[in-house]
Motif scaffolding. Structure first.
Motif, PDB file in Angstrom:
ATOM      1  N   GLY A  29       0.734  -1.112  -0.154  1.00 51.43           N
ATOM      2  CA  GLY A  29       0.028   0.132   0.027  1.00 51.43           C
ATOM      3  C   GLY A  29       0.741   1.308   0.031  1.00 51.43           C
ATOM      4  N   PRO A  30       0.383   2.367  -0.322  1.00 50.13           N
ATOM      5  CA  PRO A  30       1.081   3.648  -0.485  1.00 50.13           C
ATOM      6  C   PRO A  30       1.767   4.006   0.713  1.00 50.13           C
ATOM      7  N   ARG A  31       1.117   3.842   2.082  1.00 52.55           N
ATOM      8  CA  ARG A  31       1.716   4.131   3.107  1.00 52.55           C
ATOM      9  C   ARG A  31       3.093   3.388   3.570  1.00 52.55           C
ATOM     10  N   LYS A  32       2.917   1.958   3.494  1.00 53.46           N
ATOM     11  CA  LYS A  32       4.109   1.047   3.785  1.00 53.46           C
ATOM     12  C   LYS A  32       5.084   1.292   2.596  1.00 53.46           C
ATOM     13  N   ALA A  33       4.920   1.593   1.456  1.00 54.62           N
ATOM     14  CA  ALA A  33       5.833   1.895   0.354  1.00 54.62           C
ATOM     15  C   ALA A  33       6.571   3.168   0.792  1.00 54.62           C
ATOM     16  N   ARG A  34       5.659   4.074   1.248  1.00 51.23           N
ATOM     17  CA  ARG A  34       6.539   5.434   1.475  1.00 51.23           C
ATOM     18  C   ARG A  34       7.626   5.081   2.497  1.00 51.23           C
ATOM     19  N   HIS A  35       7.273   4.608   3.562  1.00 48.08           N
ATOM     20  CA  HIS A  35       8.087   3.876   4.858  1.00 48.08           C
ATOM     21  C   HIS A  35       9.367   3.201   4.055  1.00 48.08           C
ATOM     22  N   ASP A  36       9.058   2.060   3.267  1.00 49.05           N
ATOM     23  CA  ASP A  36      10.038   1.455   2.891  1.00 49.05           C
ATOM     24  C   ASP A  36      10.966   1.966   2.013  1.00 49.05           C
ATOM     25  N   ASP A  37      10.587   3.150   1.035  1.00 48.26           N
ATOM     26  CA  ASP A  37      11.418   3.669   0.338  1.00 48.26           C
ATOM     27  C   ASP A  37      12.527   4.753   1.112  1.00 48.26           C
ATOM     28  N   HIS A  38      11.773   5.293   2.329  1.00 45.91           N
ATOM     29  CA  HIS A  38      12.346   6.154   3.217  1.00 45.91           C
ATOM     30  C   HIS A  38      13.674   5.321   3.813  1.00 45.91           C
ATOM     31  N   THR A  39      13.334   4.252   3.863  1.00 41.74           N
ATOM     32  CA  THR A  39      14.094   3.365   4.732  1.00 41.74           C
ATOM     33  C   THR A  39      15.574   3.000   3.873  1.00 41.74           C
ATOM     34  N   LEU A  40      15.170   2.849   2.526  1.00 44.58           N
ATOM     35  CA  LEU A  40      16.422   2.653   1.615  1.00 44.58           C
ATOM     36  C   LEU A  40      16.985   3.837   1.608  1.00 44.58           C
ATOM     37  N   ALA A  41      16.316   4.824   1.586  1.00 45.75           N
ATOM     38  CA  ALA A  41      17.199   6.241   1.399  1.00 45.75           C
ATOM     39  C   ALA A  41      18.022   6.311   2.394  1.00 45.75           C
ATOM     40  N   VAL A  42      17.609   6.131   3.926  1.00 41.04           N
ATOM     41  CA  VAL A  42      18.453   6.149   5.030  1.00 41.04           C
ATOM     42  C   VAL A  42      19.747   5.271   4.725  1.00 41.04           C
ATOM     43  N   PHE A  43      19.605   4.133   4.426  1.00 37.57           N
ATOM     44  CA  PHE A  43      20.686   3.264   4.188  1.00 37.57           C
ATOM     45  C   PHE A  43      21.692   3.651   3.070  1.00 37.57           C
ATOM     46  N   GLU A  44      21.133   4.031   2.087  1.00 36.76           N
ATOM     47  CA  GLU A  44      21.801   4.714   1.012  1.00 36.76           C
ATOM     48  C   GLU A  44      22.704   5.953   1.331  1.00 36.76           C
ATOM     49  N   ALA A  45      21.892   6.793   1.971  1.00 34.38           N
ATOM     50  CA  ALA A  45      22.881   8.026   2.943  1.00 34.38           C
ATOM     51  C   ALA A  45      24.007   7.439   3.615  1.00 34.38           C
ATOM     52  N   ALA A  46      23.648   6.124   4.066  1.00 33.24           N
ATOM     53  CA  ALA A  46      24.874   5.498   4.909  1.00 33.24           C
ATOM     54  C   ALA A  46      25.970   5.045   4.092  1.00 33.24           C
ATOM     55  N   GLY A  47      25.687   4.867   2.785  1.00 33.18           N
ATOM     56  CA  GLY A  47      26.768   4.481   1.854  1.00 33.18           C
ATOM     57  C   GLY A  47      26.568   3.003   1.309  1.00 33.18           C
ATOM     58  N   PHE A  48      25.471   2.489   1.582  1.00 30.21           N
ATOM     59  CA  PHE A  48      25.036   1.039   1.119  1.00 30.21           C
ATOM     60  C   PHE A  48      24.494   1.361  -0.377  1.00 30.21           C
ATOM     61  N   SER A  49      24.372   0.329  -1.294  1.00 26.34           N
ATOM     62  CA  SER A  49      23.871   0.629  -2.592  1.00 26.34           C
ATOM     63  C   SER A  49      23.388  -0.661  -2.938  1.00 26.34           C
ATOM     64  N   GLY A  50      22.208  -0.639  -3.895  1.00 27.83           N
ATOM     65  CA  GLY A  50      21.943  -1.937  -4.434  1.00 27.83           C
ATOM     66  C   GLY A  50      21.279  -2.892  -3.186  1.00 27.83           C
ATOM     67  N   PRO A  51      21.616  -4.309  -3.694  1.00 30.64           N
ATOM     68  CA  PRO A  51      21.160  -5.375  -2.779  1.00 30.64           C
ATOM     69  C   PRO A  51      21.759  -4.851  -1.291  1.00 30.64           C
TER      70      PRO A  51
END
Length: 230
Positions: free
Chosen positions: A107-129
């Motif tokens: 759903g849109p709310r869970k998707a928004r949470h999941d997308d932001h979570t990925l943004a957090v770990f991309e900001a940490a230096g992780f990428s892709g898988p």
């Protein structure tokens, strides 16, 4: 309440209240309609069935989770806040933990949470898988910690439906557990502490584990770590 005046938003809000009190097993269209002051058939004008309703309410509660601004805080602060907020949400709605075993949530709310979570770990230096793995590691840690409270709430309701006193049954069970621990020095040394209570853990266990997990993730993106090992 006629179907013309009943709204999907009212149904979702009332269903969440019912689930918080009665758990997944207590949700049905008749009991929901009674709370709404409407016939169960009126509810079906807005949701197809119980499974559809659980998916709707299951997505709704993801809006309760904080999504920190990554321009204002560092990734680790953001990850910690999101994990704490997720844990608080699951603690308020223990039925959601139970529902993960029966439903595939989206759903849109869970998707928004999941997308932001990925943004957090991309900001940490992780990428892709690697970002996916980091996000999944924190999520499953939080979910596992919320499982105890969810299981205890579900078990207490089951014991009550069987006509027994949950607290009395729990005390009887813990007495048997104490007997089972006899002669085992590590367990005996913890009797009388919170760690010995049913489905409980020592104070600050969640914070300790979360800090340890984030320490490990931070170490993986430290200087000298090859990108394919992050």
């Amino acid at each position: 309440m006629a179907r013309e005046t009943l709204t999907k938003e009212q149904i979702i809000r009332t269903a969440i209240e019912l689930l918080d009190e009665e758990g997944l097993e207590g949700l049905n269209m008749r009991s929901l309609g009674k709370r709404l002051g409407a016939a169960a058939t009126a509810v079906y004008w807005h949701v197809k069935n119980k499974d559809d309703l659980v998916l709707l309410v299951g997505d709704e509660v993801w809006d309760e989770i904080e999504l920190p601004d990554l321009d204002a805080v560092d990734w680790r602060t953001a990850a910690s806040r999101m994990a704490l907020s997720l844990h608080a949400m699951l603690s308020r709605h223990p039925w959601l933990v139970q529902a993960f075993g029966y439903h595939l949530f989206y759903g849109p709310r869970k998707a928004r949470h999941d997308d932001h979570t990925l943004a957090v770990f991309e900001a940490a230096g992780f990428s892709g898988p690697a970002a996916d793995r980091a996000a999944a590691s924190v999520f499953t840690y939080v979910l596992g910690n919320a499982l105890g409270a969810s299981a205890t709430a579900s078990l207490s309701r089951k014991i009550s439906r069987d006509g027994r006193d949950p607290e009395e049954v729990l005390q009887e069970t813990m007495a048997k557990a104490v007997e089972a621990a006899s002669g085992l020095p590590r367990l005996e040394s913890r009797l009388g502490t919170r760690a010995a209570e049913y489905n409980e853990a020592p104070e600050d266990t969640f914070a300790f584990g979360l800090e340890s997990l984030l320490n490990g993730l931070e170490a993986r993106v430290g200087p000298g770590r090859p990108a394919d090992q992050r």
